[in-house]
Design a protein around this motif. Sequence first.
Motif, PDB file in Angstrom:
ATOM      1  N   PRO A 238      53.183  66.023  71.820  1.00  0.00           N
ATOM      2  CA  PRO A 238      52.670  64.706  72.193  1.00  0.00           C
ATOM      3  C   PRO A 238      51.199  64.759  72.560  1.00  0.00           C
ATOM      4  N   PHE A 239      50.529  63.587  72.508  1.00  0.00           N
ATOM      5  CA  PHE A 239      49.138  63.500  72.926  1.00  0.00           C
ATOM      6  C   PHE A 239      49.145  63.369  74.449  1.00  0.00           C
ATOM      7  N   PHE A 240      48.738  64.429  75.086  1.00  0.00           N
ATOM      8  CA  PHE A 240      48.950  64.594  76.530  1.00  0.00           C
ATOM      9  C   PHE A 240      47.612  64.524  77.254  1.00  0.00           C
ATOM     10  N   TRP A 241      47.612  63.812  78.388  1.00  0.00           N
ATOM     11  CA  TRP A 241      46.430  63.749  79.263  1.00  0.00           C
ATOM     12  C   TRP A 241      46.922  63.641  80.692  1.00  0.00           C
ATOM     13  N   SER A 242      46.286  64.376  81.572  1.00  0.00           N
ATOM     14  CA  SER A 242      46.743  64.396  82.955  1.00  0.00           C
ATOM     15  C   SER A 242      45.551  64.362  83.894  1.00  0.00           C
ATOM     16  N   ALA A 243      45.701  63.598  84.979  1.00  0.00           N
ATOM     17  CA  ALA A 243      44.703  63.556  86.047  1.00  0.00           C
ATOM     18  C   ALA A 243      45.406  63.865  87.357  1.00  0.00           C
ATOM     19  N   VAL A 244      44.916  64.876  88.059  1.00  0.00           N
ATOM     20  CA  VAL A 244      45.495  65.294  89.334  1.00  0.00           C
ATOM     21  C   VAL A 244      44.446  65.096  90.422  1.00  0.00           C
ATOM     22  N   ARG A 245      44.815  64.304  91.424  1.00  0.00           N
ATOM     23  CA  ARG A 245      43.894  64.081  92.538  1.00  0.00           C
ATOM     24  C   ARG A 245      44.287  64.967  93.699  1.00  0.00           C
ATOM     25  N   ASP A 246      43.309  65.715  94.171  1.00  0.00           N
ATOM     26  CA  ASP A 246      43.495  66.573  95.333  1.00  0.00           C
ATOM     27  C   ASP A 246      42.417  66.198  96.342  1.00  0.00           C
ATOM     28  N   GLY A 247      42.682  65.150  97.084  1.00  0.00           N
ATOM     29  CA  GLY A 247      41.706  64.677  98.052  1.00  0.00           C
ATOM     30  C   GLY A 247      40.507  64.045  97.372  1.00  0.00           C
ATOM     31  N   THR A 248      39.375  64.763  97.344  1.00  0.00           N
ATOM     32  CA  THR A 248      38.121  64.221  96.811  1.00  0.00           C
ATOM     33  C   THR A 248      37.806  64.741  95.416  1.00  0.00           C
ATOM     34  N   VAL A 249      38.749  65.380  94.754  1.00  0.00           N
ATOM     35  CA  VAL A 249      38.512  65.956  93.426  1.00  0.00           C
ATOM     36  C   VAL A 249      39.601  65.494  92.468  1.00  0.00           C
ATOM     37  N   LEU A 250      39.176  65.112  91.269  1.00  0.00           N
ATOM     38  CA  LEU A 250      40.105  64.799  90.189  1.00  0.00           C
ATOM     39  C   LEU A 250      39.998  65.888  89.135  1.00  0.00           C
ATOM     40  N   ARG A 251      41.128  66.514  88.801  1.00  0.00           N
ATOM     41  CA  ARG A 251      41.147  67.550  87.773  1.00  0.00           C
ATOM     42  C   ARG A 251      41.816  66.987  86.523  1.00  0.00           C
ATOM     43  N   LEU A 252      41.075  66.985  85.424  1.00  0.00           N
ATOM     44  CA  LEU A 252      41.568  66.427  84.170  1.00  0.00           C
ATOM     45  C   LEU A 252      41.940  67.549  83.214  1.00  0.00           C
ATOM     46  N   SER A 253      43.035  67.374  82.526  1.00  0.00           N
ATOM     47  CA  SER A 253      43.471  68.351  81.524  1.00  0.00           C
ATOM     48  C   SER A 253      44.141  67.606  80.387  1.00  0.00           C
ATOM     49  N   GLY A 254      44.422  68.336  79.309  1.00  0.00           N
ATOM     50  CA  GLY A 254      45.056  67.710  78.157  1.00  0.00           C
ATOM     51  C   GLY A 254      44.050  67.422  77.070  1.00  0.00           C
ATOM     52  N   PHE A 255      44.145  66.244  76.439  1.00  0.00           N
ATOM     53  CA  PHE A 255      43.353  65.921  75.254  1.00  0.00           C
ATOM     54  C   PHE A 255      42.660  64.573  75.416  1.00  0.00           C
ATOM     55  N   VAL A 256      41.522  64.462  74.723  1.00  0.00           N
ATOM     56  CA  VAL A 256      40.844  63.172  74.571  1.00  0.00           C
ATOM     57  C   VAL A 256      40.602  62.971  73.085  1.00  0.00           C
ATOM     58  N   SER A 316      51.520  60.618  78.046  1.00  0.00           N
ATOM     59  CA  SER A 316      52.097  61.403  76.956  1.00  0.00           C
ATOM     60  C   SER A 316      52.470  60.435  75.845  1.00  0.00           C
ATOM     61  N   ASP A 317      51.639  60.432  74.775  1.00  0.00           N
ATOM     62  CA  ASP A 317      51.767  59.415  73.728  1.00  0.00           C
ATOM     63  C   ASP A 317      51.674  58.038  74.392  1.00  0.00           C
ATOM     64  N   SER A 318      52.751  57.266  74.376  1.00  0.00           N
ATOM     65  CA  SER A 318      52.685  55.920  74.947  1.00  0.00           C
ATOM     66  C   SER A 318      53.485  55.806  76.239  1.00  0.00           C
ATOM     67  N   THR A 319      53.728  56.938  76.908  1.00  0.00           N
ATOM     68  CA  THR A 319      54.469  56.909  78.172  1.00  0.00           C
ATOM     69  C   THR A 319      53.577  57.369  79.311  1.00  0.00           C
ATOM     70  N   ILE A 320      53.942  56.930  80.519  1.00  0.00           N
ATOM     71  CA  ILE A 320      53.173  57.260  81.721  1.00  0.00           C
ATOM     72  C   ILE A 320      54.128  57.831  82.765  1.00  0.00           C
ATOM     73  N   ALA A 321      53.693  58.894  83.419  1.00  0.00           N
ATOM     74  CA  ALA A 321      54.442  59.466  84.537  1.00  0.00           C
ATOM     75  C   ALA A 321      53.534  59.487  85.758  1.00  0.00           C
ATOM     76  N   VAL A 322      54.082  59.066  86.888  1.00  0.00           N
ATOM     77  CA  VAL A 322      53.321  59.012  88.142  1.00  0.00           C
ATOM     78  C   VAL A 322      54.055  59.857  89.172  1.00  0.00           C
ATOM     79  N   GLU A 323      53.316  60.736  89.853  1.00  0.00           N
ATOM     80  CA  GLU A 323      53.893  61.593  90.877  1.00  0.00           C
ATOM     81  C   GLU A 323      52.961  61.611  92.082  1.00  0.00           C
ATOM     82  N   GLY A 324      53.520  61.825  93.263  1.00  0.00           N
ATOM     83  CA  GLY A 324      52.695  61.939  94.444  1.00  0.00           C
ATOM     84  C   GLY A 324      53.431  61.486  95.685  1.00  0.00           C
ATOM     85  N   ALA A 325      52.679  61.288  96.762  1.00  0.00           N
ATOM     86  CA  ALA A 325      53.242  60.856  98.042  1.00  0.00           C
ATOM     87  C   ALA A 325      52.378  59.727  98.580  1.00  0.00           C
ATOM     88  N   ALA A 326      53.005  58.570  98.810  1.00  0.00           N
ATOM     89  CA  ALA A 326      52.270  57.417  99.320  1.00  0.00           C
ATOM     90  C   ALA A 326      51.897  57.652 100.784  1.00  0.00           C
TER      91      ALA A 326
END
Length: 729
Positions: A238-256, A316-326
């Motif tokens: 799948p065409f995968f892209w991920s953004a992970v927020r760790d406080g004041t930093v966003l780490r991007l991985s996957g494809f553009v 991932s392609d046309s789907t979205i996954a959200v993870e974290g703690a509010a």
Amino acid sequence: MVSADGHEPRPRRGRGTAWPGLWPLLLGLFAFALLCAFTLAAARGPIEADLDSAAADILARTGEGWAFAHFEGRDATLEGEALAEEARAKVRGSLAGMFGVRVVHDATTILPERRPFTFSAVKDGRVIALDGYVPSAEALARIVAAARAGGDQVTGQERLVRARGAPPGDFAALVTFGLAQLKKLPSGRITLADGAIGIEGRARDLASYDALAQTMLGPLPDGMVLARFAVRPPVASPFFWSAVRDGTVLRLSGFVPSSEARGEVAAALSAAVPGIGIKDDTRLADGAPATELWLKAVRFAGQVLAQLPEGRVTLSDSTIAVEGAAPSFPAFDQLLAQRRAPPDGFQITRFAVEPPRAAPFVWRIERLAEAVRLSGYAPSEEARRLLVDATRAAFPGVQVSDDMQLASGGPAPEVWASTASFAVAQLVKLRTGAADVAGTKVTLSGEATDSVTFLSVMQAVKAPPAGVSVVTDDLQPPAISPYVFSVRREGDELTVSGFYPDAAAHAAIRAALERDFLREKVNDVSAVGGGAPAGFLPAVLSGLTQLSRTGTGEISIVDGQLRLTGTALTSAAASEMDAELKRAVRPPFMVETAIDAAVAPPPADTPTCGRQVGELLARGTIRFASGSAEIDRHSRGLIDRLAVALKRCPTAMVRILGHTDGVGDAEFNKRLSEARANAVLAYLVTAGVTADRLSAAGFGAGQPLAPNDTEAGKALNRRIEFEVKERAP
């Protein structure tokens, strides 16, 4: 004829006499000419071969491999297609200066000039098709060899035309470099126009794409410039892209999908989360949805991560996954709203955001008269939905209101789900009530619909789901009014009907029936019911003690009144039962009795009496107060029946034998066994058996039936035995 000087005279020269003298001379000259011609012909072949070889060496040394020469004798003919006039002159001069060359005939031509000087190669699997111009046959051979390297099949070499106009330098080396890059692609094309190279196709994988891009976008061989790099990265599936927020930093991985899109991603995320630092490790790849839709999904991810100081959003392609703690309930509510409105063309297939923590983690399901209400906390949206659906299914046609809120801090999801399922299943059995759940502790309260469902609930709470505890202190059976209960004795059967207040009372009643009624058959059709009068169980047990002394009888309770009816086994029992029952039953209970006098049984012979006595003692045991000879009041029914049996055979002699279990002093045990035997004798006399037929003896622990090392063995040894014999004549 001889002349005067003695010589023969010379013949006279004339036409008729001269030719005969010339023939020898002519023949000699002809033979010499033939010899010369043969000699020259024999030497010409080696001379021409030597000149050909020497010419090839000279042409190779001059670097003009396009030209070649052949000789006829010492005359050279020069052929080939030159790239320039200077090259023709250079070759002619080189041959003319050779030793042994007489003359050079120039038959060379000049190649046509091509502007631009183009070359192309198309790769399709293991086949490479060539086309365009080459500067020389030697360059053509090198190019074809390079194309065939690695086992590829080459076509189109016949379409490679020699021409002038090639860029300066080693043209074959430039083409060989381009072919080496083309071979890294499953399929593609390279084109050269003068010194500018273009390459297109699709890379096999990301590693080969990165390597090829690094090569083509880096320093190229001398004389070559990059005109076009149109190699597409591999399709990511799948065409995968991920953004992970760790406080004041966003780490991007996957494809553009493109370099331009990468820049727009950074701008969108910076706008959504002001001041955020971005570490971009994405790579180019094909296979993304439409770029504009994909960028909308990225902007959506930024808006989500603005609510999650610690979180991840994955496309991932046309789907979205959200993870974290509010971090708070308002933030969690905002995330839930975003979940319900994903960007066009996308759907959220995973929403694993942990809600804020609730302490204590409690929830409640309450059954009212016309509705069911859910409140408190649920561990997840899915768990909440499943509970609501299960509640609606369990209460069809009843309004179910959901006031629950998502929170963390509860038990494991599977434990919560099993606890919820258990609570709903029990609440269905209640007319009104509630299940209050704190962690894994369930408190059931309310009133059951009927006795059967109450017993079902009480049975269920004995085996709750793993890890779950249940409290039922405030759970009540259905209220019964009037509150009725009865036990009827007829023959060797007991019938129990009506209601009892709880399982403990029911167990106590069954134990009394087992103890006082000589293992008679019990038909129990009673049920649990609320509303029992105060003192219900003591009154029932007192009534059973007296009922055991009847042949046929019944105790019945209606609210606060106890009634005993029946026929006493002995006259002594008839006079005692009323007084003892009224003494035992306390107010507010009222006691009423209707006891008939005993009816004498028909006479029987001694063996019959003996058998009947044995059967009675096999069904029951005469008990005494611990360490004394006082007969237990619960054994009176058995002794009354023994008295009835013995009165049927007036000629029988009866010996009563006492035994103990051997615990303690032997002398004490012997005296105790004698005292107990005499106590039974005295009771029988009171019941109407004549004293002269009775005798008593005690054996202490002298005749055990079983070892005294177990409680069961001791119980067997503590006994009263009867010997029934016919009176001696």
